[in-house]
Scaffold this active site. Structure first.
Site, PDB file in Angstrom:
ATOM      1  N   ARG A   1       4.432  -0.916  -8.005  1.00 48.58           N
ATOM      2  CA  ARG A   1       5.583  -1.327  -8.824  1.00 48.58           C
ATOM      3  C   ARG A   1       6.674  -0.262  -8.880  1.00 48.58           C
ATOM      4  O   ARG A   1       7.767  -0.542  -9.376  1.00 48.58           O
ATOM      5  CB  ARG A   1       5.120  -1.689 -10.240  1.00 48.58           C
ATOM      6  CG  ARG A   1       4.294  -2.971 -10.286  1.00 48.58           C
ATOM      7  CD  ARG A   1       4.054  -3.454 -11.707  1.00 48.58           C
ATOM      8  NE  ARG A   1       3.493  -4.803 -11.729  1.00 48.58           N
ATOM      9  CZ  ARG A   1       2.190  -5.090 -11.835  1.00 48.58           C
ATOM     10  NH1 ARG A   1       1.317  -4.121 -11.934  1.00 48.58           N
ATOM     11  NH2 ARG A   1       1.772  -6.348 -11.838  1.00 48.58           N
TER      12      ARG A   1
ATOM     13  N   HIS B   1      -3.490   4.153  -2.344  1.00 52.45           N
ATOM     14  CA  HIS B   1      -4.441   3.282  -1.638  1.00 52.45           C
ATOM     15  C   HIS B   1      -5.031   4.016  -0.424  1.00 52.45           C
ATOM     16  O   HIS B   1      -6.217   3.899  -0.143  1.00 52.45           O
ATOM     17  CB  HIS B   1      -3.749   2.007  -1.146  1.00 52.45           C
ATOM     18  CG  HIS B   1      -3.164   1.147  -2.230  1.00 52.45           C
ATOM     19  ND1 HIS B   1      -1.803   1.031  -2.428  1.00 52.45           N
ATOM     20  CD2 HIS B   1      -3.740   0.355  -3.164  1.00 52.45           C
ATOM     21  CE1 HIS B   1      -1.575   0.193  -3.431  1.00 52.45           C
ATOM     22  NE2 HIS B   1      -2.729  -0.223  -3.903  1.00 52.45           N
TER      23      HIS B   1
ATOM     24  N   LEU C   1       0.825  -1.209   0.000  1.00 50.38           N
ATOM     25  CA  LEU C   1       0.000   0.000   0.000  1.00 50.38           C
ATOM     26  C   LEU C   1       0.862   1.263   0.000  1.00 50.38           C
ATOM     27  O   LEU C   1       1.968   1.291   0.544  1.00 50.38           O
ATOM     28  CB  LEU C   1      -0.923  -0.002   1.228  1.00 50.38           C
ATOM     29  CG  LEU C   1      -1.859  -1.214   1.359  1.00 50.38           C
ATOM     30  CD1 LEU C   1      -2.800  -1.028   2.557  1.00 50.38           C
ATOM     31  CD2 LEU C   1      -2.670  -1.455   0.090  1.00 50.38           C
ATOM     32  N   HIS C   2       0.306   2.294  -0.614  1.00 51.44           N
ATOM     33  CA  HIS C   2       0.979   3.598  -0.680  1.00 51.44           C
ATOM     34  C   HIS C   2      -0.090   4.678  -0.537  1.00 51.44           C
ATOM     35  O   HIS C   2      -1.277   4.365  -0.302  1.00 51.44           O
ATOM     36  CB  HIS C   2       1.769   3.722  -1.985  1.00 51.44           C
ATOM     37  CG  HIS C   2       0.987   3.349  -3.210  1.00 51.44           C
ATOM     38  ND1 HIS C   2      -0.113   4.068  -3.642  1.00 51.44           N
ATOM     39  CD2 HIS C   2       1.105   2.307  -4.078  1.00 51.44           C
ATOM     40  CE1 HIS C   2      -0.606   3.521  -4.740  1.00 51.44           C
ATOM     41  NE2 HIS C   2       0.094   2.435  -5.021  1.00 51.44           N
TER      42      HIS C   2
HETATM   43  P1  AMP Z   1      -3.658  -2.471  -6.671  1.00 50.14           P
HETATM   44  O1  AMP Z   1      -3.198  -2.755  -5.287  1.00 50.14           O
HETATM   45  O2  AMP Z   1      -2.581  -1.992  -7.585  1.00 50.14           O
HETATM   46  O3  AMP Z   1      -4.508  -3.561  -7.254  1.00 50.14           O
HETATM   47  O4  AMP Z   1      -4.627  -1.221  -6.539  1.00 50.14           O
HETATM   48  C1  AMP Z   1      -5.732  -1.245  -5.678  1.00 50.14           C
HETATM   49  C2  AMP Z   1      -6.584  -0.028  -5.943  1.00 50.14           C
HETATM   50  O5  AMP Z   1      -5.825   1.148  -5.696  1.00 50.14           O
HETATM   51  C3  AMP Z   1      -7.066   0.067  -7.402  1.00 50.14           C
HETATM   52  O6  AMP Z   1      -8.399   0.511  -7.420  1.00 50.14           O
HETATM   53  C4  AMP Z   1      -6.129   1.079  -7.986  1.00 50.14           C
HETATM   54  O7  AMP Z   1      -6.668   1.772  -9.097  1.00 50.14           O
HETATM   55  C5  AMP Z   1      -5.929   2.008  -6.807  1.00 50.14           C
HETATM   56  N1  AMP Z   1      -4.705   2.785  -6.972  1.00 50.14           N
HETATM   57  C6  AMP Z   1      -3.464   2.308  -7.242  1.00 50.14           C
HETATM   58  N2  AMP Z   1      -2.592   3.323  -7.398  1.00 50.14           N
HETATM   59  C7  AMP Z   1      -3.308   4.469  -7.217  1.00 50.14           C
HETATM   60  C8  AMP Z   1      -2.989   5.859  -7.262  1.00 50.14           C
HETATM   61  N3  AMP Z   1      -1.760   6.283  -7.526  1.00 50.14           N
HETATM   62  N4  AMP Z   1      -3.965   6.747  -7.014  1.00 50.14           N
HETATM   63  C9  AMP Z   1      -5.232   6.336  -6.756  1.00 50.14           C
HETATM   64  N5  AMP Z   1      -5.617   5.040  -6.704  1.00 50.14           N
HETATM   65  C10 AMP Z   1      -4.658   4.123  -6.941  1.00 50.14           C
END
Ligand code: AMP
Length: 290
Positions: free
Chosen positions: A199, A47, A43-44
């Site tokens: 990533r 998230h 998470l960042h």
């Molecule tokens: P992931 O963990 O990459 O599957 O992402 C989980 C959720 O976080 C997804 O709905 C992504 O679109 C959202 N997300 C990832 N990076 C960002 C970001 N930089 N800004 C806003 N939402 C994000």
């Protein structure tokens, strides 16, 4: 606002479907609304913004952390996708999520070989990211529908960062009459403009500099559009030169935000999307023209 120490007492990590269902049943009996933020962890602040939004609109918030094997291709980074549950827990605590749902692969796919799966329409999955990532969106769709069925939230929160994913999930919910409201949330960027992504941790400083050219290029499209240029081909030719020469461009185009069909004339509401491989790291970014 609770500080993280106080909130720590209130967050639970649940891995079993039957336990999370019991928890949610309990909340619903108390007429509490449930917000859901599905993630793959690492998470960042992107998230965190989703959790914060969910918390502002719902009484209780569940964050799922599940690195979904079904959405990774054979040559992708499933086995070394970053996993950092302690840091994730801290971010969930600080943003006042109530429960983290961390199912195992076995819990989610007990009959792995014989899975009933969602098939996303070709018109949405066989373009943009779906060209290089065959099967990816069916894998995403299947896990999201499973998670929505397990959690049965009032609202589920997804990032505009994965624009194609958001469009597909909204379509699935309409087509299959799923009840959660799907809420898209804006892209969160680091101070230098790079869209936050799990990533990004793979990027060296030098690679990060190359990666930054993606957002610079998108900004340039916006700038030309605002200055009155409307012909897509002209805009793309003029802006491509802002891309770092040492990246491998996958796609860069301007699309209708509902159908994902390419558009020729720029106007407000169109999606400008880009994907590139930067020193072995696949990155995506987008903006919506205003
Ligand atoms: P992931 O963990 O990459 O599957 O992402 C989980 C959720 O976080 C997804 O709905 C992504 O679109 C959202 N997300 C990832 N990076 C960002 C970001 N930089 N800004 C806003 N939402 C994000």
């Amino acid at each position: 606002m609770l500080n993280s120490k106080e909130n720590r007492q209130n967050i639970e990590i649940i891995s079993e479907i039957k336990s999370i269902r019991a928890k949610i049943h309990d909340w619903k009996r108390q007429n509490l609304t449930v917000g859901f933020v599905p993630t793959m962890g690492a998470l960042h602040i992107g998230h965190a913004s989703l959790i914060e939004k969910a918390k502002s609109l719902c009484d209780r918030v569940v964050v799922s952390i599940f690195v979904n094997p079904a959405q990774f291709g054979p040559n992708e980074d499933y086995s070394h996708y970053p996993r950092q549950i302690e840091k994730d827990r801290e971010i969930c605590l600080n943003n006042q999520a109530n429960v983290i749902f961390t199912p195992t692969v076995q819990e989610m796919y007990p009959d792995n070989a014989d899975l009933t799966a969602i098939s996303v329409p070709d018109s949405l999955k066989n373009k943009l990211c779906g060209i290089a990532r065959q099967g990816h969106f069916d894998g995403v769709a299947t896990v999201v529908v499973k998670l929505l069925n397990i959690i049965q939230p009032d609202k589920a929160f997804f990032g505009q960062k994965d624009a194609q994913q958001l469009i597909i999930i909204k379509k699935i919910c309409r087509d299959l009459n799923l009840s959660p409201e799907i809420i898209g949330c804006p892209i969160i960027r680091d101070h230098d403009g790079l869209a936050c992504s799990s990533r990004n941790t793979y990027l060296s400083l030098k690679s990060r500099n190359k990666a930054l050219s993606l957002f610079k290029t998108l900004k340039k499209v916006e700038e030309l559009y605002k200055s009155g240029l409307k012909l897509k081909n002209e805009v793309l030719i003029q802006t491509k030169e802002y891309l770092h020469p040492d990246i491998s461009l996958e796609y860069f185009d301007i699309y209708n935000i509902d159908t994902l069909e390419p558009e020729d004339i720029l106007r407000a509401g169109l999606l400008v999307a880009i994907a590139a491989n930067v020193d072995g790291v696949r990155l995506i970014d987008n903006i919506v023209l205003k």
